[in-house]
Write an enzyme that holds these catalytic residues in place. Structure first.
Site, mmCIF file in Angstrom:
data_model
loop_
_atom_site.group_PDB
_atom_site.id
_atom_site.type_symbol
_atom_site.label_atom_id
_atom_site.label_comp_id
_atom_site.label_asym_id
_atom_site.label_seq_id
_atom_site.Cartn_x
_atom_site.Cartn_y
_atom_site.Cartn_z
ATOM 1 N N TYR A 139 0.854 -1.190 0.000
ATOM 2 C CA TYR A 139 0.000 0.000 0.000
ATOM 3 C C TYR A 139 0.884 1.232 0.000
ATOM 4 C CZ TYR A 139 -3.512 3.437 1.359
ATOM 5 O OH TYR A 139 -4.330 4.534 1.382
ATOM 6 N N ASP A 233 9.460 2.352 -0.124
ATOM 7 C CA ASP A 233 8.413 3.031 0.641
ATOM 8 C C ASP A 233 8.587 2.658 2.108
ATOM 9 O OD1 ASP A 233 6.169 3.983 1.868
ATOM 10 O OD2 ASP A 233 4.736 3.054 0.491
ATOM 11 N N LYS A 261 4.911 8.597 9.159
ATOM 12 C CA LYS A 261 4.595 7.978 10.447
ATOM 13 C C LYS A 261 5.586 8.264 11.577
ATOM 14 C CE LYS A 261 1.622 4.465 8.368
ATOM 15 N NZ LYS A 261 0.322 5.041 8.772
#
Length: 425
Positions: A139, A233, A261
């Site tokens: 994702y 990523d 994050k």
């Protein structure tokens, strides 16, 4: 006192489906948080909950970490948004580069999705090619180029390709199987218009799926041989797996890296960084356009600086503690499920783990999807009833934070014991 049920009823009247992100919904309704501290949340009904969702990995240091709150409070007294360059942006960029040797320059953005979108645009601008290769179940945000056989909420809701996405965009995204290097090689051989390969080095949006031995090193070798930029990523793994992310852990140097994050431990900021010759293509110096009003805003930058400095200061104790906790917890959970004769797999690394209710190893999108998600949902409900909050989807990950204590883990294992007994029935 407002109840969670009443708040959800009110929310549905003014917010689509009552939530501002689909991963927050679960039946019959989600709880509404009113405050947090350390390892805990308190819902609208004053129930204290041990948090193992941790902002989907963002809160490596726990809620309201004092060093970060202090830095943000100090900045609040000076201003919230300038839309001019600041010295603190330089300091943050140097801190990121100091932790990630593959990065020469950094552009600050706001979200992980914005970072991956920029990374893909950079790869296309650098190579003058169109097609992007991604892996099933990875994702990379909710934008058209990568919302194809994606993980996280997309997988949970059974959406392979989103309505509203353009076929003209998604046709330039080639999807291959994670942990299948032969599939990647065949795809590259068949397509000469590959602009870049993007991957979660540790797949953390399809449950937790680890790279098999040599997968990442072979991936790096193949992309180099074919002059294809490799994008890591690290929105989830950056700073969480190690100060230098998964690339430090595995000893791989990608061409472009995205992170978010844990970069700021709960504040809105992300970054894309990479080789100088690629990053210098960004406007205004280059012709790859990217812009944002809130990029590099001083509040989030101050939080990120404090986060990285804190991580670097305590890294020897921090990562060893989380790895020890995770090993103990995952081993105990495995023993419980084994003693109960429940078919299961537990994947874990660093400060992340997930249990899958299946008798076959979970190594990719296909094997993850075959796990019994109904059993997982039943387990989730029992855990929440007992004051333990994990992400409500099988296709997410359980995250530990520095704020968790051995007492928290013991209480959580007791709750898992009850939940597994319920699953067995």
């Amino acid at each position: 006192m407002m109840t969670n049920s009443k708040l959800f009823s009110d929310a549905k009247k003014v917010i689509p489906s009552g939530v501002n992100s689909p991963v927050r919904y679960f039946e019959p309704y989600p709880f509404f948080t009113k405050k947090s501290n350390g390892a805990y949340l308190w819902d609208a009904e004053n129930k204290k909950i041990i948090d193992f969702c941790n902002g989907y990995g963002a809160l490596l240091l726990g809620h309201r970490r004092k060093e970060i709150i202090s830095a943000v409070s100090n900045q609040l007294s000076k201003g919230t948004l300038y839309c001019t360059p600041t010295e603190s942006e330089i300091e943050l960029s140097k801190l990121i580069i100091g932790n990630f040797p593959s990065i020469d320059k950094v552009r600050l953005v706001n979200t992980g999705g914005e970072a991956t979108m920029t990374a893909i645009r950079l790869a296309r601008g650098f190579t003058k090619k169109k097609k992007i290769i991604k892996f099933e179940g990875c994702y990379h945000g909710a934008h058209d180029s990568v919302l194809v056989k994606a993980g996280s909420g997309s997988a949970h809701n059974g959406i392979s390709v989103s309505d509203g996405g353009l076929d003209e965009v998604s046709k330039n995204t080639l999807v291959v199987q994670y942990n299948n290097i032969e599939d990647l090689q065949k795809t590259i051989q068949k397509n000469k218009d590959i602009a870049g390969v993007i991957v979660e080095p540790i797949l953390a949006n399809m449950g937790l799926i680890l790279p098999e031995k040599n997968f990442l090193s072979d991936l790096r070798k193949i992309t180099k041989e074919n002059n294809i930029p490799l994008i890591f990523d690290e929105v989830v793994t950056g700073f969480r797996v190690a100060p230098g992310g998964a690339q430090e852990h595995f000893g791989i140097k990608p061409d472009i890296t995205t992170m978010a994050k844990a970069l700021s431990n709960g504040f809105t900021i992300a970054a894309v960084g990479g080789r100088k010759e690629i990053m210098d293509l960004l406007s205004p110096g280059g012709n790859v356009y990217q812009a944002s009003t809130f990029a590099g805003n001083p509040i989030s930058v101050s939080a990120a600086i404090a986060s990285i400095k804190t991580i670097n200061k305590i890294k020897n104790k921090l990562y060893s503690k989380l790895e020890r906790f995770n090993l103990l917890f995952s081993t105990a959970l495995d023993d419980m499920a084994t003693d109960m004769n429940i078919p299961h797999q537990i994947n874990f690394t660093a400060s992340m783990f997930q249990i899958f209710f299946t008798n076959k190893p979970v190594t990719n999108y296909e094997t993850s999807k075959k796990a019994d998600s109904k059993k997982f949902e039943k387990m989730f409900r029992i855990l929440l009833k007992r004051g333990i909050f994990i992400a409500p989807s099988q296709f997410e990950v359980v995250f530990l934070s520095d704020a968790h204590t051995e007492n928290d883990l013991n209480k959580t294992l007791d709750a898992y014991d009850a939940a597994l007994k319920s699953v067995k029935k």
